[in-house]
Design a protein around this motif. Sequence first.
Motif, PDB file in Angstrom:
ATOM      1  N   GLY A  15       0.811  -1.219   0.000  1.00 26.58           N
ATOM      2  CA  GLY A  15       0.000   0.000   0.000  1.00 26.58           C
ATOM      3  C   GLY A  15       0.839   1.260   0.000  1.00 26.58           C
ATOM      4  O   GLY A  15       0.605   2.178  -0.798  1.00 26.58           O
ATOM      5  N   VAL A  16       1.850   1.329   0.891  1.00 23.18           N
ATOM      6  CA  VAL A  16       2.662   2.547   0.942  1.00 23.18           C
ATOM      7  C   VAL A  16       3.527   2.672  -0.309  1.00 23.18           C
ATOM      8  O   VAL A  16       3.787   3.794  -0.787  1.00 23.18           O
ATOM      9  N   GLY A  17       3.965   1.545  -0.877  1.00 20.15           N
ATOM     10  CA  GLY A  17       4.739   1.603  -2.114  1.00 20.15           C
ATOM     11  C   GLY A  17       3.921   2.173  -3.263  1.00 20.15           C
ATOM     12  O   GLY A  17       4.407   2.992  -4.048  1.00 20.15           O
ATOM     13  N   ILE A  18       2.662   1.759  -3.350  1.00 22.77           N
ATOM     14  CA  ILE A  18       1.770   2.280  -4.394  1.00 22.77           C
ATOM     15  C   ILE A  18       1.485   3.761  -4.171  1.00 22.77           C
ATOM     16  O   ILE A  18       1.512   4.572  -5.113  1.00 22.77           O
ATOM     17  N   ALA A  19       1.213   4.134  -2.922  1.00 22.88           N
ATOM     18  CA  ALA A  19       0.948   5.551  -2.624  1.00 22.88           C
ATOM     19  C   ALA A  19       2.150   6.412  -2.979  1.00 22.88           C
ATOM     20  O   ALA A  19       2.005   7.512  -3.537  1.00 22.88           O
ATOM     21  N   ARG A  20       3.342   5.946  -2.647  1.00 21.11           N
ATOM     22  CA  ARG A  20       4.564   6.703  -2.972  1.00 21.11           C
ATOM     23  C   ARG A  20       4.707   6.875  -4.476  1.00 21.11           C
ATOM     24  O   ARG A  20       4.972   7.988  -4.967  1.00 21.11           O
ATOM     25  N   ASP A  21       4.570   5.789  -5.223  1.00 23.27           N
ATOM     26  CA  ASP A  21       4.751   5.861  -6.670  1.00 23.27           C
ATOM     27  C   ASP A  21       3.729   6.803  -7.294  1.00 23.27           C
ATOM     28  O   ASP A  21       4.064   7.662  -8.121  1.00 23.27           O
ATOM     29  N   LEU A  22       2.470   6.678  -6.894  1.00 22.49           N
ATOM     30  CA  LEU A  22       1.424   7.531  -7.458  1.00 22.49           C
ATOM     31  C   LEU A  22       1.638   8.993  -7.113  1.00 22.49           C
ATOM     32  O   LEU A  22       1.465   9.887  -7.960  1.00 22.49           O
ATOM     33  N   ALA A  23       2.019   9.275  -5.864  1.00 24.46           N
ATOM     34  CA  ALA A  23       2.244  10.667  -5.470  1.00 24.46           C
ATOM     35  C   ALA A  23       3.383  11.269  -6.279  1.00 24.46           C
ATOM     36  O   ALA A  23       3.323  12.447  -6.678  1.00 24.46           O
ATOM     37  N   GLY A  24       4.412  10.483  -6.545  1.00 26.49           N
ATOM     38  CA  GLY A  24       5.526  10.966  -7.348  1.00 26.49           C
ATOM     39  C   GLY A  24       5.168  11.208  -8.796  1.00 26.49           C
ATOM     40  O   GLY A  24       5.899  11.914  -9.507  1.00 26.49           O
ATOM     41  N   ARG A  25       4.064  10.651  -9.250  1.00 24.12           N
ATOM     42  CA  ARG A  25       3.585  10.894 -10.623  1.00 24.12           C
ATOM     43  C   ARG A  25       2.600  12.054 -10.684  1.00 24.12           C
ATOM     44  O   ARG A  25       2.057  12.354 -11.745  1.00 24.12           O
ATOM     45  N   LEU A 370       5.906  -4.211  -7.878  1.00 21.47           N
ATOM     46  CA  LEU A 370       4.444  -4.302  -7.791  1.00 21.47           C
ATOM     47  C   LEU A 370       3.823  -2.910  -7.797  1.00 21.47           C
ATOM     48  O   LEU A 370       2.827  -2.660  -8.494  1.00 21.47           O
ATOM     49  N   ALA A 371       4.409  -1.992  -7.016  1.00 27.50           N
ATOM     50  CA  ALA A 371       3.880  -0.626  -6.957  1.00 27.50           C
ATOM     51  C   ALA A 371       3.987   0.067  -8.312  1.00 27.50           C
ATOM     52  O   ALA A 371       3.067   0.778  -8.738  1.00 27.50           O
ATOM     53  N   GLU A 372       5.101  -0.127  -8.995  1.00 29.95           N
ATOM     54  CA  GLU A 372       5.284   0.495 -10.306  1.00 29.95           C
ATOM     55  C   GLU A 372       4.276  -0.029 -11.311  1.00 29.95           C
ATOM     56  O   GLU A 372       3.662   0.746 -12.067  1.00 29.95           O
ATOM     57  N   GLY A 383      -5.770   8.410 -17.022  1.00 29.87           N
ATOM     58  CA  GLY A 383      -5.360   9.315 -18.093  1.00 29.87           C
ATOM     59  C   GLY A 383      -4.549  10.475 -17.561  1.00 29.87           C
ATOM     60  O   GLY A 383      -4.872  11.062 -16.525  1.00 29.87           O
ATOM     61  N   GLY A 384      -3.449  10.783 -18.234  1.00 33.18           N
ATOM     62  CA  GLY A 384      -2.578  11.861 -17.774  1.00 33.18           C
ATOM     63  C   GLY A 384      -1.509  11.313 -16.851  1.00 33.18           C
ATOM     64  O   GLY A 384      -1.087  10.166 -16.956  1.00 33.18           O
ATOM     65  N   GLY A 385      -1.070  12.134 -15.919  1.00 32.95           N
ATOM     66  CA  GLY A 385      -0.049  11.694 -14.987  1.00 32.95           C
ATOM     67  C   GLY A 385       1.323  11.597 -15.625  1.00 32.95           C
ATOM     68  O   GLY A 385       1.516  11.861 -16.814  1.00 32.95           O
ATOM     69  N   GLN A 386       2.294  11.209 -14.827  1.00 31.29           N
ATOM     70  CA  GLN A 386       3.673  11.095 -15.285  1.00 31.29           C
ATOM     71  C   GLN A 386       4.088   9.634 -15.345  1.00 31.29           C
ATOM     72  O   GLN A 386       3.356   8.745 -14.918  1.00 31.29           O
ATOM     73  N   GLY A 387       5.305   9.387 -15.836  1.00 31.94           N
ATOM     74  CA  GLY A 387       5.776   8.031 -16.024  1.00 31.94           C
ATOM     75  C   GLY A 387       6.455   7.458 -14.792  1.00 31.94           C
ATOM     76  O   GLY A 387       6.594   8.104 -13.756  1.00 31.94           O
ATOM     77  N   ALA A 388       6.899   6.206 -14.930  1.00 28.34           N
ATOM     78  CA  ALA A 388       7.566   5.501 -13.843  1.00 28.34           C
ATOM     79  C   ALA A 388       8.842   6.239 -13.431  1.00 28.34           C
ATOM     80  O   ALA A 388       9.540   6.812 -14.268  1.00 28.34           O
ATOM     81  N   TRP A 389       9.165   6.201 -12.133  1.00 31.17           N
ATOM     82  CA  TRP A 389      10.293   6.996 -11.646  1.00 31.17           C
ATOM     83  C   TRP A 389      11.067   6.353 -10.499  1.00 31.17           C
ATOM     84  O   TRP A 389      12.163   6.797 -10.149  1.00 31.17           O
ATOM     85  N   THR A 390      10.557   5.278  -9.891  1.00 31.28           N
ATOM     86  CA  THR A 390      11.141   4.795  -8.643  1.00 31.28           C
ATOM     87  C   THR A 390      12.338   3.878  -8.811  1.00 31.28           C
ATOM     88  O   THR A 390      13.024   3.580  -7.831  1.00 31.28           O
TER      89      THR A 390
END
Length: 508
Positions: A15-25, A370-372, A383-390
């Motif tokens: 859960g926290v890994g997904i939240a981190r990745d999404l927030a960074g996008r 998994l989060a990525e 739709g929209g957002g940024q790409g993978a970054w972690t």
Amino acid sequence: MADFDVLVVGGGINGVGIARDLAGRGWRVLLCERDDLAAHTSSASTKLIHGGLRYLEYREFGLVRKALQERERLLRAAPHLIHPLRFVMPHHPQMRPAWLLRLGLFLYDHLAHRELLPGSAGLDLRGHALGAPLQPQFRRGFLYSDGWVDDARLVIANAIDARERGAEILTRSPCLEARAAQGLWQARLQTPAGERRLSARLLVNATGPWAASFVEQALRDDAGLVPPARRLRLVKGSHIVVPRLYGHDHAYLLQGADGRIVFTIPYQQDFTLVGTTDLELAPQDIASGRTPGISEAEVAYLCEQVGRYFSRGIGPSEVRWSFAGVRPLLDDDAGTAAAVTRDYALDLDTGAGAPLLHVWGGKLTTYRRLAEESADRITAQLGGGQGAWTAQAPLPGADVSAWVTGAPAGPAALQALQTAVQARHPQLPAPLLRRLCLAYGGRVDRVLGDGRLGLEIAPGLFEAELRHLQREEWAVSAEDVLWRRSKLGLRCSADEAARVERWLHEPA
């Protein structure tokens, strides 16, 4: 307009890994957790970042390769929390043949690119310091490498990064109900401040062992309850912590007569961690929201495995601490719990009135991947957002440049950090500074400040750190502090733990 783009339910590592990745996008994210962060499975692991050597027996080559790739990334991303660890595998002639072990280790060395860890090697245990703790019949063995991790602090580091990138993190805030209608989730949370209602464009079910029951109990659409998409096999893994079994810093992999393996791992300087077991549970066993504790039979089993290999056996009376976690494994119709895949599956359901992403299964080592993948699917859906970054991004505390000019990347940075911190604070005990560096990495100054730490509330635990944990790391109780944010509970009496509890609840 929705209050948030994504509501993540579940404050474990996924859960926290997904939240981190999404927030960074750039997505607007809220994560809610019923209890403390890492309160259950994510703080009850064997504390390893590993490829899963034994999964090769089940031909899980793709999973092992993926995990080995992540092992290398995570060693670089959090060198204060994840450290190289060398393993000794004594050869038991009645178990797996030597040629099979050599083949498995060759694959383990070469399935993924490896820079930070040494490869495997044969080992003559006779007269060797690594053979000294073992019974004399173990004459040969093998060496290989993996990583050790402070699992609960890895969860905290991801949650801190998510918050700093804009996510809102709510602990002690169960999601009572979420109803899908007209493309949005309308959720009702019970927070410490009272009931909170919010809307989100997409919901992530990252509740681990409770993934199926959360769907059945809390999620609704215009047609009624939303059915769970998959079945999980719930497997309890239990561990014991005993006084240190041997003096060196290697771990052992012990092959059991039942085909399972048990690890003995140096732990918190003075102890050895022994685990794990595999005991299947039924959904009703965790219906209360809690994990059943270790059983007497599991303690006896782990003591027995140690006694089969080591000259000095252990008994239940030597157990200083035990813990158990429930692994939510994909039901792949494997015959035994040990054979069930440790891979994960992601199901994006767009037929429930609003998009719903289920996270099924997984293991600590592959959480970032998994989060990525989850964030990729969510970004495509919204739709929209940024790409993978972690993949190359460090976690909070990994950067030690404020302490050490030109510090090396990865595990070598930790020693340089400890040296610099000790030089700046020579008046403070070296063991305390070492622990703080391991916990906070390059951000250790946020705890140390000018070196005036206040009163010592429990052995090695000062007011300055308690304030930091309370204000910055969601710590509410003595259990949060002593068993998840640190492992100082191993050295605290009941009276000292009660003193920590009182301090946390005193008016500021």
